[in-house]
Motif scaffolding. Structure first.
Motif, mmCIF file in Angstrom:
data_model
loop_
_atom_site.group_PDB
_atom_site.id
_atom_site.type_symbol
_atom_site.label_atom_id
_atom_site.label_comp_id
_atom_site.label_asym_id
_atom_site.label_seq_id
_atom_site.Cartn_x
_atom_site.Cartn_y
_atom_site.Cartn_z
ATOM 1 N N ALA A 149 0.819 -1.218 0.000
ATOM 2 C CA ALA A 149 0.000 0.000 0.000
ATOM 3 C C ALA A 149 0.851 1.265 0.000
ATOM 4 O O ALA A 149 0.422 2.309 -0.481
ATOM 5 N N GLN A 150 2.067 1.198 0.506
ATOM 6 C CA GLN A 150 2.935 2.371 0.604
ATOM 7 C C GLN A 150 3.723 2.658 -0.672
ATOM 8 O O GLN A 150 4.256 3.740 -0.834
ATOM 9 N N THR A 151 3.803 1.690 -1.574
ATOM 10 C CA THR A 151 4.621 1.861 -2.773
ATOM 11 C C THR A 151 3.833 2.519 -3.897
ATOM 12 O O THR A 151 2.610 2.549 -3.892
ATOM 13 N N SER A 152 4.538 3.056 -4.863
ATOM 14 C CA SER A 152 3.909 3.657 -6.045
ATOM 15 C C SER A 152 3.429 2.550 -6.957
ATOM 16 O O SER A 152 3.976 1.468 -6.946
ATOM 17 N N PRO A 153 2.500 2.800 -7.788
ATOM 18 C CA PRO A 153 1.619 3.967 -7.871
ATOM 19 C C PRO A 153 0.460 3.870 -6.876
ATOM 20 O O PRO A 153 0.086 2.775 -6.457
ATOM 21 N N GLN A 154 -0.088 5.009 -6.514
ATOM 22 C CA GLN A 154 -1.205 5.054 -5.567
ATOM 23 C C GLN A 154 -2.526 4.991 -6.332
ATOM 24 O O GLN A 154 -2.724 5.728 -7.289
ATOM 25 N N LEU A 155 -3.417 4.134 -5.886
ATOM 26 C CA LEU A 155 -4.730 4.005 -6.515
ATOM 27 C C LEU A 155 -5.701 5.034 -5.948
ATOM 28 O O LEU A 155 -5.730 5.269 -4.743
ATOM 29 N N HIS B 128 -25.776 -4.917 -9.803
ATOM 30 C CA HIS B 128 -24.349 -4.986 -10.120
ATOM 31 C C HIS B 128 -23.698 -3.724 -9.577
ATOM 32 O O HIS B 128 -24.260 -2.631 -9.688
ATOM 33 N N ILE B 129 -22.508 -3.867 -9.016
ATOM 34 C CA ILE B 129 -21.778 -2.711 -8.486
ATOM 35 C C ILE B 129 -20.484 -2.573 -9.276
ATOM 36 O O ILE B 129 -19.696 -3.517 -9.375
ATOM 37 N N PHE B 130 -20.292 -1.379 -9.827
ATOM 38 C CA PHE B 130 -19.100 -1.058 -10.603
ATOM 39 C C PHE B 130 -18.308 -0.006 -9.846
ATOM 40 O O PHE B 130 -18.871 0.974 -9.364
ATOM 41 N N GLN B 131 -16.991 -0.203 -9.738
ATOM 42 C CA GLN B 131 -16.138 0.820 -9.156
ATOM 43 C C GLN B 131 -14.823 0.856 -9.921
ATOM 44 O O GLN B 131 -14.195 -0.173 -10.147
ATOM 45 N N ALA B 132 -14.439 2.061 -10.308
ATOM 46 C CA ALA B 132 -13.179 2.246 -11.026
ATOM 47 C C ALA B 132 -12.106 2.697 -10.043
ATOM 48 O O ALA B 132 -12.370 3.481 -9.136
ATOM 49 N N SER B 133 -10.917 2.193 -10.250
ATOM 50 C CA SER B 133 -9.733 2.612 -9.509
ATOM 51 C C SER B 133 -8.713 3.028 -10.553
ATOM 52 O O SER B 133 -8.536 2.343 -11.560
ATOM 53 N N ILE B 134 -8.033 4.133 -10.316
ATOM 54 C CA ILE B 134 -7.133 4.701 -11.317
ATOM 55 C C ILE B 134 -5.823 5.095 -10.659
ATOM 56 O O ILE B 134 -5.787 5.417 -9.467
ATOM 57 N N ALA B 135 -4.752 5.042 -11.417
ATOM 58 C CA ALA B 135 -3.438 5.439 -10.902
ATOM 59 C C ALA B 135 -2.629 6.075 -12.025
ATOM 60 O O ALA B 135 -2.790 5.726 -13.199
ATOM 61 N N THR B 136 -1.770 6.990 -11.663
ATOM 62 C CA THR B 136 -0.825 7.577 -12.594
ATOM 63 C C THR B 136 0.332 6.598 -12.776
ATOM 64 O O THR B 136 0.862 6.071 -11.790
ATOM 65 N N VAL B 137 0.713 6.344 -14.024
ATOM 66 C CA VAL B 137 1.789 5.402 -14.335
ATOM 67 C C VAL B 137 2.690 5.982 -15.419
ATOM 68 O O VAL B 137 2.272 6.849 -16.180
ATOM 69 N N LYS B 138 3.926 5.499 -15.464
ATOM 70 C CA LYS B 138 4.852 5.890 -16.532
ATOM 71 C C LYS B 138 5.332 4.693 -17.335
ATOM 72 O O LYS B 138 5.700 4.829 -18.492
ATOM 73 N N TYR B 139 5.371 3.526 -16.686
ATOM 74 C CA TYR B 139 5.948 2.337 -17.290
ATOM 75 C C TYR B 139 5.027 1.133 -17.100
ATOM 76 O O TYR B 139 4.166 1.144 -16.220
ATOM 77 N N MET B 140 5.222 0.107 -17.898
ATOM 78 C CA MET B 140 4.444 -1.125 -17.740
ATOM 79 C C MET B 140 4.635 -1.721 -16.349
ATOM 80 O O MET B 140 3.706 -2.307 -15.802
ATOM 81 N N ALA B 141 5.809 -1.552 -15.763
ATOM 82 C CA ALA B 141 6.028 -2.053 -14.401
ATOM 83 C C ALA B 141 5.069 -1.370 -13.423
ATOM 84 O O ALA B 141 4.570 -2.003 -12.487
ATOM 85 N N ASP B 142 4.780 -0.090 -13.651
ATOM 86 C CA ASP B 142 3.813 0.625 -12.803
ATOM 87 C C ASP B 142 2.413 0.042 -12.965
ATOM 88 O O ASP B 142 1.656 -0.073 -11.996
ATOM 89 N N VAL B 143 2.066 -0.307 -14.197
ATOM 90 C CA VAL B 143 0.755 -0.915 -14.462
ATOM 91 C C VAL B 143 0.643 -2.231 -13.695
ATOM 92 O O VAL B 143 -0.361 -2.492 -13.022
ATOM 93 N N ARG B 144 1.678 -3.058 -13.757
ATOM 94 C CA ARG B 144 1.667 -4.339 -13.047
ATOM 95 C C ARG B 144 1.602 -4.133 -11.535
ATOM 96 O O ARG B 144 0.865 -4.836 -10.842
ATOM 97 N N ASN B 145 2.354 -3.156 -11.011
ATOM 98 C CA ASN B 145 2.328 -2.890 -9.569
ATOM 99 C C ASN B 145 0.961 -2.378 -9.121
ATOM 100 O O ASN B 145 0.481 -2.733 -8.042
ATOM 101 N N ALA B 146 0.326 -1.565 -9.941
ATOM 102 C CA ALA B 146 -1.011 -1.075 -9.611
ATOM 103 C C ALA B 146 -2.001 -2.239 -9.562
ATOM 104 O O ALA B 146 -2.865 -2.296 -8.679
ATOM 105 N N TYR B 147 -1.856 -3.183 -10.488
ATOM 106 C CA TYR B 147 -2.741 -4.356 -10.478
ATOM 107 C C TYR B 147 -2.518 -5.192 -9.216
ATOM 108 O O TYR B 147 -3.485 -5.648 -8.602
ATOM 109 N N LYS B 148 -1.282 -5.370 -8.822
ATOM 110 C CA LYS B 148 -0.990 -6.122 -7.593
ATOM 111 C C LYS B 148 -1.644 -5.451 -6.387
ATOM 112 O O LYS B 148 -2.184 -6.123 -5.512
#
Length: 133
Positions: free
Chosen positions: A5-11, A22-42
């Motif tokens: 929870a403390q690491t980048s990127p922040q959701l 049905h319940i829909f909720q979006a979570s978004i994060a600022t990213v620069k690299y594919m590694a950020d995308v993977r970390n946000a998913y984790k």
């Protein structure tokens, strides 16, 4: 989990949108690299309500200003057409260097069909606004 929870990127979580059980909720994060995308998913799947969700659809856009190169991608997580739809919402809102996840949970097992995209867009736009792009 606390360490993650403390690491980048922040959701940033948008408002939940309910439609026909049905319940829909979006979570978004600022990213620069594919590694950020993977970390946000984790991070996303470490959240209990997202772990057990029916779907966690994703879309991202990475933009390099120096080369004016843009890369987009998405995954549907079994929600046919949803990732591409979220990618289009990001484009319409000129959202660059972001990843958005759409979590869908069921309270009832009714079928929404194409009307699910209205709820997804509303939830996605809420998250974009909260990120203040």
């Amino acid at each position: 989990r606390e360490e993650l929870a403390q690491t980048s990127p922040q959701l940033v979580h948008g408002d939940s949108v309910s439609k026909a059980g049905h319940i829909f909720q979006a979570s978004i994060a600022t990213v620069k690299y594919m590694a950020d995308v993977r970390n946000a998913y984790k991070k996303l799947i470490s959240i209990p309500s997202c772990m057990g969700a029916a779907h966690n659809v994703a879309a991202y856009t990475l933009y390099t200003a120096s080369t004016a190169h843009s890369t987009q991608g998405w995954q549907d997580d079994g929600e046919h057409g949803a990732g591409r739809f979220l990618s289009q919402v990001l484009q319409r809102h000129n959202a660059k260097n972001v990843v958005v996840f759409m979590t869908r949970r069921f309270q009832t097992m009714s079928h929404l069909g194409p009307s699910r995209f209205d709820a997804m867009e509303e939830a996605c736009v809420s998250a974009i606004r909260k990120l203040k792009l």
